[in-house]
Design a protein around this motif. Structure first.
Motif, mmCIF file in Angstrom:
data_model
loop_
_atom_site.group_PDB
_atom_site.id
_atom_site.type_symbol
_atom_site.label_atom_id
_atom_site.label_comp_id
_atom_site.label_asym_id
_atom_site.label_seq_id
_atom_site.Cartn_x
_atom_site.Cartn_y
_atom_site.Cartn_z
ATOM 1 N N ASN A 555 77.817 7.843 23.250
ATOM 2 C CA ASN A 555 79.054 8.130 22.504
ATOM 3 C C ASN A 555 78.898 7.808 21.022
ATOM 4 O O ASN A 555 79.400 8.527 20.156
ATOM 5 N N ASN A 559 79.089 10.523 17.820
ATOM 6 C CA ASN A 559 79.895 10.391 16.611
ATOM 7 C C ASN A 559 79.029 10.382 15.357
ATOM 8 O O ASN A 559 79.447 10.887 14.311
ATOM 9 N N ASP A 588 84.084 5.001 20.095
ATOM 10 C CA ASP A 588 85.381 5.614 20.371
ATOM 11 C C ASP A 588 85.801 6.668 19.351
ATOM 12 O O ASP A 588 86.457 7.643 19.672
ATOM 13 N N TYR A 589 85.410 6.476 18.110
ATOM 14 C CA TYR A 589 85.788 7.459 17.097
ATOM 15 C C TYR A 589 84.919 7.303 15.858
ATOM 16 O O TYR A 589 84.111 6.371 15.770
ATOM 17 N N GLU A 706 89.386 11.007 10.104
ATOM 18 C CA GLU A 706 89.101 10.318 11.358
ATOM 19 C C GLU A 706 88.966 11.384 12.429
ATOM 20 O O GLU A 706 89.758 12.335 12.467
ATOM 21 N N CYS A 708 87.088 12.410 16.585
ATOM 22 C CA CYS A 708 86.417 11.906 17.783
ATOM 23 C C CYS A 708 85.661 13.041 18.457
ATOM 24 O O CYS A 708 85.870 14.220 18.130
ATOM 25 N N ALA A 712 86.175 11.075 24.422
ATOM 26 C CA ALA A 712 87.397 10.677 23.707
ATOM 27 C C ALA A 712 88.140 11.917 23.231
ATOM 28 O O ALA A 712 89.377 12.001 23.321
#
Ligand code: SER
Length: 887
Positions: A555, A559, A588-589, A706, A708, A712
């Motif tokens: 993950n 990103n 997560d992001y 921002e 994702c 997510a």
């Protein structure tokens, strides 16, 4: 009667009289910057008294927890408390003095059966009405006293501004021989404070508001605010002169007795004082923390810290040298639990916090007190402890200056608190200049001295067989918890935080130990792992199997790759001026900060999303090259300007234009080429969904996206679709028809608004008719000076209406709505020749009220700054016009 029975009886009595019970509000007032704490039952009702909000019912009753800091130093005597409960009944523009007075009397004498001849009433010196009401109840004249505001018969506002009014207090008489000598001769009265009387209920006739500038105005209605101290009333009912002997507080005293081994005996004043202070502060701590206050060196947190430290100080006076505060807090929780179930969930937290705060203070208290003794000795000549000494005691040993002062006063010394403040200010300045960076530098220096190089093998592998080359346990480094160690391996697959990407986590295991890697940092050549040992132990030279958490790493890499694609897409869509200004890449992001002067339009955001998605669909394979910095730049690689690069650099590229139009191509078919030390996807297809969550400004010319990816993003997208379906359901349509449906609803709203407008103008007409009757005659001319709650446009309509009604009219019309006041002045044509000009009348008024505006001789308008001075301004204008027109 027990304290809890008293609570129930009070609420029941007022419920029977149609009062709605309202739960206690927090000790931290919400949305009220004028107050540090909730100090009275009325605090949560202030907006109702001020007419800012509608109350849930015109009659309310509550048992409000209150906290007052004014008398902290007196806490320990018989009846001062910082924390207490206040029983109150309230009328918001409903009943007034007569009911408030007769119900308080009835509750005390009938329900609680307090003998009426033990009660004295005081009224505000000018309040004949209250006097008469007490008289009518049967109180003899000698027990109804007229007191001034200074003697306590004017209450409020709480804080610097707000509602206030004259009040009437009820005092309980313990008996003629219970106070000082003057009681014997029968000449004393409640204000003498001789101990014979106890104020038990305050009835406030809330009628005024004190404003910022010191002026006052009438509240929209006459209200009642009463407050009876629960503990005090209980002390009367239980025939205990000290509130600490009432059933609930007594349990705390008993606990304090068992902790200290000292018996509570009021005759032994110093011991009794200490036991009471310990008890009170434990209970106050319990409720303050439950309402969200935490110990700190400022504001509410400081007040809390002071209480704990004062309690510890008094315990020490009774020779308690081990932690006791948590035990007192536990008792406070037990006593209060039935009425405060929240305390149950907070229990462990409260106990732990009490204990750790006490430990912190005790660690330095002995030394502080012996220093203080020395200081007292040295200051004998002057009798004043210098601010410098008080500051050292506070700054180095945590002794609050208030406590230093209290101890000093008990020895007949003063403390120079002004000099203390100067020292505090200097320290604030000093601490502004030192920062976390200093600590960072210290840690870096530490590992530079260790000087062990580690190899990062995590680009290719998520596991490795490594050897511990350096290990540090908690005893070496004070900030580590006991089961955490810092370890350097010869080689590691764990990515150390850097380039915006957070560190990997995972597991390590050896023959004799297991652990979780929770953080990884690079210091020069060393990669330092913070490891939580879960079983066994680790030692230098151990062979260890390292394994990175693969899902989390994937993950993070998604990103990171997405930030590279987004970076290139931004340059394609917005232009080559876009530069990366910072980033965060987590599992997560992602956050991407970049330079660009204005907000992105919807179609630009759409284009960015489409580019990243199309590059994902094209499943482009990545390549990573090590090459000289100059060569990489020559090949068009983007370098993040804040990074420092060594001679050979790592370049990550995604070179393939399949799946997207040629205008997004870069030279030699590479869509993205960046210098980067982070971890990336082997091919873009692994990225999955991509979703921009927000684009916002973070400074001049700086913006932040921002976004994702992967799981997510799909979860977020599914959530958005569900919301859309829910909206469609709410609008009773399918999702494709949501917009037309909203447009239809907007149409309905517009129609209703215009209906409302019509209604308002007919009410303006109505108002004009009513006002016409109030016109004063100045010779042949009519004069109307009015204050209304009309809006600016309604003022115009009212003026038109009235001017058509009269032949000769001077109209001065103010309207307050939405917290602002407008003024309109209009004069009829005939007056223009008499040199009456709306503009100068407006100027006359705004000279007094502040504000300004303009217009024509016939009609002028202005905004008013201080509407509380309108009346004064009106009086002046009327005087001027009278002089002008009646001469
Ligand atoms: N507000 C008043 C007081 O605190 C009465 O409740 O005494």
């Amino acid at each position: 009667m027990k304290v809890n029975e008293l609570r129930e009886a009070f609420i029941e009595y007022f419920q029977e009289r149609e009062h709605r019970p309202i739960p206690s509000a927090s000790l931290v007032p919400h949305g009220d910057p004028t107050l540090l704490f909730t100090t009275a039952g009325m605090v949560q009702f202030k907006p109702y008294f001020l007419g800012l909000e509608r109350p849930p019912a015109p009659r309310l009753t509550s048992i409000q927890r209150c906290f007052r800091t004014s008398d902290v130093e007196e806490v320990g005597d018989d009846d001062h408390l910082t924390f207490f409960e206040m029983l109150g009944n309230f009328s918001i523009g409903d009943y007034f003095k007569s009911e408030a007075i007769s119900w308080s009397w009835e509750f005390l004498t009938d329900v609680l059966e307090i003998p009426g001849d033990r009660l004295w009433a005081t009224v505000y010196v000018e309040d004949d009405e209250a006097y008469e009401l007490w008289s009518a109840i049967g109180l003899p004249d000698e027990r109804i006293l007229r007191y001034t505001a200074e003697q306590g018969n004017w209450w409020g506002p709480p804080g610097d501004t707000g509602p206030m009014g004259p009040c009437s207090e009820l005092h309980y008489d313990w008996g003629i021989n219970t106070g000082c000598e003057t009681c014997d001769v029968g000449s004393c009265h409640p204000d003498e404070g001789c101990g014979r009387f106890l104020e038990i209920w305050n009835l406030v006739f809330m009628q005024y508001e004190l404003l910022d500038d010191g002026s006052q105005r009438d509240l929209p209605a006459a209200n009642i605010d009463t407050g009876a101290g629960l503990e005090r009333l209980a002390s009367v009912l239980q025939a205990e002169k000290s509130v600490y002997m009432t059933d609930e507080l007594k349990m705390l005293i008993t606990q304090a007795e068992s902790i200290t081994g000292h018996e509570y005996d009021p005759a032994n004043y110093e011991t009794a004082f200490a036991l009471r202070a310990m008890s009170e502060h434990a209970r106050a701590f319990t409720f303050l923390v439950t309402d969200g206050v935490l110990p700190s060196n400022e504001g509410r947190g400081y007040v809390l810290r002071r209480l704990i430290r004062r309690a510890v100080y008094f315990s020490r006076k009774l020779d308690v040298h081990a932690n006791f505060f948590a035990k007192m807090v536990a008792t406070a929780i037990d006593i209060s639990l039935p009425n405060n179930p929240d305390l149950h969930d907070n229990r462990q937290f409260l106990l732990d916090l009490a204990d750790s705060e006490e430990s912190r203070f005790r660690a330095t208290l002995d030394r502080a007190l012996s220093l203080l003794e020395g200081v007292l000795e040295e200051s004998r000549a002057t009798g004043i402890i210098s601010g410098k000494d008080a500051f050292t005691l506070y700054d180095t040993h945590g002794l609050p200056p208030e406590l230093t002062r209290e101890v000093a006063l008990s020895h007949g010394f003063q403390v120079d608190l002004t000099e203390f403040e100067v020292e505090m200010e200097e320290q604030r300045e000093r601490s502004k200049n030192s920062s976390d960076n200093d600590q960072q530098t210290d840690v870096a220096k530490h590992y530079a001295a260790v000087g062990i190089a580690s190899e990062f093998v995590g680009y290719a592998d998520l596991t490795s067989s490594s050897t511990i080359r350096f290990i540090e346990t908690a005893s070496d480094r004070i900030e580590l918890a006991s089961d955490e160690i810092s370890v350097i391996f010869d080689q590691t697959p764990f990515y150390p935080e850097g380039g915006g990407q957070i560190s990997d986590t995972g597991t390590v295991s050896s023959e004799r130990g297991q652990g979780l890697v929770i953080d990884v940092q690079r210091f020069g050549e060393s990669i330092v792992h913070r490891i939580k040992v879960t079983s066994g132990h680790f030692a230098d030279s151990d062979s260890v199997d390292c394994e990175v958490d693969p899902a989390r790493r994937l993950n993070i890499s998604r990103n990171h790759t997405a930030t590279h694609l987004l970076h290139s897409a931004l340059r394609s869509v917005l232009g080559e001026h876009v530069r990366q200004a910072g980033s965060y890449v987590g599992p997560d992001y992602l956050r991407f900060d970049y330079t660009h002067p204005q907000a992105l339009a919807d179609d630009e955001l759409e284009a960015l999303t489409e580019i990243v998605s199309s590059k994902t669909r094209a499943n482009i394979t990545s390549a990573t090259l090590e090459l000289p910095y100059e060569e990489a730049i020559e090949r068009g690689a983007i370098a993040f300007f804040e990074d420092r690069y060594t001679a050979d650099v790592r370049m990550v590229e995604y070179c393939d234009t399949r799946g997207h139009a040629p205008e997004h191509e870069h030279s030699d078919h590479c869509y993205s080429r960046e210098l980067c030390g982070g971890t990336h996807l082997s091919s873009t297809g692994l990225l999955g969904d991509f979703l921009i969550l927000s684009d916002s400004s973070i400074g001049a010319g700086l913006r932040r996206i921002e976004a994702c990816t992967g799981d997510a993003a799909s979860i977020e997208l599914r959530g958005q679709l569900k919301t859309l379906r829910d909206v469609a359901h709410k609008l009773q349509t399918n999702y494709k028809d949501i917009l037309p449906r909203i447009e239809a609803l907007e149409g309905n709203i517009t129609a209703l608004e215009s209906e409302l407008k019509q209604h308002q103008s007919s009410s303006a007409e109505q108002l004009a008719q009513n006002l016409a009757e109030q016109a004063k005659r100045l010779g042949d001319t009519n004069l109307l000076l009015v204050e209304t709650t009309s809006t600016q446009s309604q003022l115009r309509e009212i003026s038109d209406e009235l001017q058509s009604e009269f032949d000769s009219l001077i109209l001065v019309l103010a309207g307050t709505s939405d917290q602002s006041t407008s003024l309109l002045v209009s004069v009829s044509e005939d007056l223009i020749s008499k040199e009456i000009d709306s503009r100068s009348l407006v100027a006359n008024i705004t000279d007094i009220t502040g504000g300004g505006g303009g217009g024509r001789p016939q009609l002028a308008q202005a905004g008013i700054k201080d509407s509380s001075r309108l009346r004064e301004a009106y009086a002046q204008v009327e005087g001027l016009l009278r002089a002008q027109l009646m001469d």
